[in-house]
Design an enzyme around this catalytic site. Structure first.
Site, PDB file in Angstrom:
ATOM      1  N   SER A  70      30.823  34.278 -10.994  1.00  0.00           N
ATOM      2  CA  SER A  70      30.992  33.368  -9.856  1.00  0.00           C
ATOM      3  C   SER A  70      32.371  33.537  -9.243  1.00  0.00           C
ATOM      4  O   SER A  70      33.351  33.850  -9.943  1.00  0.00           O
ATOM      5  CB  SER A  70      30.842  31.936 -10.364  1.00  0.00           C
ATOM      6  OG  SER A  70      31.330  31.014  -9.421  1.00  0.00           O
TER       7      SER A  70
ATOM      8  N   TYR B 142      33.127  25.051 -17.188  1.00  0.00           N
ATOM      9  CA  TYR B 142      32.086  25.942 -16.640  1.00  0.00           C
ATOM     10  C   TYR B 142      32.732  27.225 -16.103  1.00  0.00           C
ATOM     11  O   TYR B 142      32.329  28.337 -16.442  1.00  0.00           O
ATOM     12  CB  TYR B 142      31.307  25.226 -15.519  1.00  0.00           C
ATOM     13  CG  TYR B 142      30.638  26.177 -14.562  1.00  0.00           C
ATOM     14  CD1 TYR B 142      29.448  26.827 -14.907  1.00  0.00           C
ATOM     15  CD2 TYR B 142      31.203  26.466 -13.310  1.00  0.00           C
ATOM     16  CE1 TYR B 142      28.853  27.731 -14.034  1.00  0.00           C
ATOM     17  CE2 TYR B 142      30.611  27.354 -12.443  1.00  0.00           C
ATOM     18  CZ  TYR B 142      29.437  27.986 -12.805  1.00  0.00           C
ATOM     19  OH  TYR B 142      28.859  28.881 -11.942  1.00  0.00           O
TER      20      TYR B 142
ATOM     21  N   LYS C  78      32.677  31.447 -17.345  1.00  0.00           N
ATOM     22  CA  LYS C  78      32.442  32.650 -16.526  1.00  0.00           C
ATOM     23  C   LYS C  78      33.562  33.666 -16.774  1.00  0.00           C
ATOM     24  O   LYS C  78      33.319  34.856 -16.938  1.00  0.00           O
ATOM     25  CB  LYS C  78      32.354  32.298 -15.036  1.00  0.00           C
ATOM     26  CG  LYS C  78      31.138  31.475 -14.657  1.00  0.00           C
ATOM     27  CD  LYS C  78      29.834  32.243 -14.886  1.00  0.00           C
ATOM     28  CE  LYS C  78      28.600  31.407 -14.621  1.00  0.00           C
ATOM     29  NZ  LYS C  78      27.361  31.987 -15.163  1.00  0.00           N
TER      30      LYS C  78
HETATM   31  C1  UD1 Z   1      30.282  24.708  -6.658  1.00  0.00           C
HETATM   32  C2  UD1 Z   1      31.099  24.840  -7.906  1.00  0.00           C
HETATM   33  C3  UD1 Z   1      31.173  26.300  -8.301  1.00  0.00           C
HETATM   34  C4  UD1 Z   1      29.788  26.840  -8.524  1.00  0.00           C
HETATM   35  C5  UD1 Z   1      28.967  26.637  -7.258  1.00  0.00           C
HETATM   36  C6  UD1 Z   1      27.532  27.016  -7.512  1.00  0.00           C
HETATM   37  C7  UD1 Z   1      32.685  22.976  -7.852  1.00  0.00           C
HETATM   38  C8  UD1 Z   1      34.112  22.590  -7.727  1.00  0.00           C
HETATM   39  N1  UD1 Z   1      32.409  24.282  -7.715  1.00  0.00           N
HETATM   40  O1  UD1 Z   1      30.940  25.415  -5.635  1.00  0.00           O
HETATM   41  O2  UD1 Z   1      31.938  26.435  -9.477  1.00  0.00           O
HETATM   42  O3  UD1 Z   1      29.851  28.199  -8.850  1.00  0.00           O
HETATM   43  O4  UD1 Z   1      28.986  25.251  -6.868  1.00  0.00           O
HETATM   44  O5  UD1 Z   1      26.821  26.977  -6.323  1.00  0.00           O
HETATM   45  O6  UD1 Z   1      31.832  22.140  -8.056  1.00  0.00           O
HETATM   46  N2  UD1 Z   1      30.171  19.232   0.056  1.00  0.00           N
HETATM   47  C9  UD1 Z   1      30.165  18.081   0.816  1.00  0.00           C
HETATM   48  N3  UD1 Z   1      29.235  17.113   0.532  1.00  0.00           N
HETATM   49  C10 UD1 Z   1      28.329  17.245  -0.473  1.00  0.00           C
HETATM   50  C11 UD1 Z   1      28.338  18.438  -1.250  1.00  0.00           C
HETATM   51  C12 UD1 Z   1      29.283  19.400  -0.971  1.00  0.00           C
HETATM   52  O7  UD1 Z   1      30.981  17.929   1.715  1.00  0.00           O
HETATM   53  O8  UD1 Z   1      27.534  16.333  -0.685  1.00  0.00           O
HETATM   54  C13 UD1 Z   1      31.156  20.281   0.360  1.00  0.00           C
HETATM   55  C14 UD1 Z   1      32.108  20.541  -0.795  1.00  0.00           C
HETATM   56  O9  UD1 Z   1      33.195  19.670  -0.750  1.00  0.00           O
HETATM   57  C15 UD1 Z   1      32.486  22.011  -0.536  1.00  0.00           C
HETATM   58  C16 UD1 Z   1      31.225  22.600   0.125  1.00  0.00           C
HETATM   59  O10 UD1 Z   1      30.463  21.496   0.582  1.00  0.00           O
HETATM   60  O11 UD1 Z   1      33.529  22.058   0.384  1.00  0.00           O
HETATM   61  C17 UD1 Z   1      30.393  23.407  -0.842  1.00  0.00           C
HETATM   62  O12 UD1 Z   1      30.162  22.626  -1.995  1.00  0.00           O
HETATM   63  P1  UD1 Z   1      29.167  23.071  -3.169  1.00  0.00           P
HETATM   64  O13 UD1 Z   1      27.841  23.425  -2.598  1.00  0.00           O
HETATM   65  O14 UD1 Z   1      29.210  22.009  -4.211  1.00  0.00           O
HETATM   66  O15 UD1 Z   1      29.783  24.421  -3.702  1.00  0.00           O
HETATM   67  P2  UD1 Z   1      31.242  24.757  -4.263  1.00  0.00           P
HETATM   68  O16 UD1 Z   1      32.042  23.543  -4.463  1.00  0.00           O
HETATM   69  O17 UD1 Z   1      31.829  25.794  -3.395  1.00  0.00           O
END
Ligand code: UD1
Length: 348
Positions: free
Chosen positions: A130, A157, A161
């Site tokens: 990842s 987690y 990795k």
């Molecule tokens: C997350 C994990 C990462 C993992 C990946 C798998 C964390 C910190 N990281 O990545 O380790 O490999 O998922 O797919 O959890 N967001 C919102 N509202 C929401 C959900 C998300 O604003 O309800 C935003 C988050 O703040 C982020 C973006 O969307 O900026 C992507 O979030 P997410 O899909 O959870 O992925 P990652 O955080 O990049």
């Protein structure tokens, strides 16, 4: 088409595993899947079989239990390579249950390496890594390439990795019979065009796209965008969203490289698997609304602790060496995610 050999897929009924099995079959491989349904359901197998019109050899087992895992090698002595997805993956949960994460994620990989040798005499492993291994990249390192430093992990987690990559690095160095490729995924999203398989989070989705589609389907009231005061053009975080079917195809390219006897490359290689384009949360949300024409209530909320501000891939190594590149436009990806959600919810 001539059969190309059997590939073992661990975590076969998970989100990326299921899409990868479809691509392996399409590319002319036989497979055997294993999963313990910790975070998936047996019905995924039926859905894969509907897509590929074939029975998928499958054993329900836990890869962290060596005696159990051994059965797949005894029943399928013709395995030529393994794609290892089986792992726990909830970032938040890993913080409260680190030992569970270390035991399961590390032991499964160690078992796979040992059994590859004791049962097959050699090992060719594609490992599901990842971009989380990069932590928060220094801005001058964006887009981020594989040579960027691996930073202190922000969760157990993420640390598993990093540790699994280290296990593969040291093991491929020590054991002449072992080769491996780690694929560092950016943010996998979307679903198979058939809408028969897709991401199926249990409980409240933590990832962005499942939360968006569930909100659009009326399952959740409102999407919260975590933070709009970051140092980015619109203040929301930036990610590299990669279509799950494109990502699945990268695994086939990796398997082909590992089993190619004329390939004299390093025994352990790492590839970024992303599009090379960063998209902000707000851009993605607006794109979803425009593409699907559905109503999506959203508001801005506090930053989510532990979020990386911006990260997107330099995928040029995968483009050049694996001959792989992301192909699918974001609109098609978001539509596929929405079609999957509609199918799951029975929405017309
Ligand atoms: C997350 C994990 C990462 C993992 C990946 C798998 C964390 C910190 N990281 O990545 O380790 O490999 O998922 O797919 O959890 N967001 C919102 N509202 C929401 C959900 C998300 O604003 O309800 C935003 C988050 O703040 C982020 C973006 O969307 O900026 C992507 O979030 P997410 O899909 O959870 O992925 P990652 O955080 O990049």
């Amino acid at each position: 088409m001539k059969n190309k050999g059997r590939v073992l897929v661990t975590g076969a009924t998970g989100y990326i595993g299921s899409h990868t099995i479809v691509e392996l079959i399409n590319a002319g491989y036989d497979v055997v899947g294993v999963d313990n349904f910790h975070n998936s359901s047996p019905s995924v197998l039926d859905s894969i079989e509907k897509i590929v019109h074939k029975t998928i050899p499958f054993i329900c087992l836990d890869c962290s239990n060596k005696e159990d895992f051994e059965r797949v090698f005894d029943q399928y002595p013709d395995i030529i390579a393994a794609i290892h997805f089986a792992a726990y993956k909830a970032v938040g949960e890993s913080v409260s249950k680190p030992i569970d994460y270390f035991r399961n994620n590390l032991q499964s990989l160690i078992n796979l390496i040992e059994l590859s040798y004791s049962k097959c005499g050699k090992g060719a492993i594609v490992f599901s890594s990842s971009c989380t291994v990069y932590g928060e990249p220094d801005p001058e390192n964006l887009p981020i390439s594989e040579s960027a430093p691996v930073k202190e992990a922000t969760s157990p987690y993420g640390r598993t990795k990093q540790m699994c990559e280290d296990i593969l690095k040291d093991s491929t160095k020590a054991y002449p019979w072992l080769k491996a490729i780690a694929l560092r995924y950016f943010n996998p999203i979307g679903a198979h065009p058939s809408a028969l398989i897709g991401e199926m989070p249990s409980g409240v989705p933590q990832n962005l796209v499942p939360f968006i589609t569930q909100t659009a389907a009326g399952v959740r009231q409102e999407l919260k965008i975590w933070g709009n005061d970051y140092d980015t053009p619109d203040g929301t975080c930036i990610r590299d969203y990669i279509y799950v079917c494109d990502l699945a195809k990268a695994h086939i390219a990796a398997v082909e490289r590992l089993i190619d006897e004329n390939n004299s490359a390093d025994k352990f290689e790492i590839f970024n698997i992303g599009t090379g384009k960063g998209l902000s949360v707000l851009e993605l949300v607006q794109n979803f609304i425009k593409t699907t024409a559905v109503t999506l209530p959203y508001s801005f909320a506090q930053r989510r602790p532990g979020d990386v501000v911006k990260v997107w891939a330099d995928p040029s190594k995968a483009n050049e060496v694996l001959g792989w590149s992301a192909q699918t436009p974001i609109e098609d990806i978001l539509l596929s995610a929405w079609n999957w959600e509609k199918k799951v919810r029975g929405i017309q």
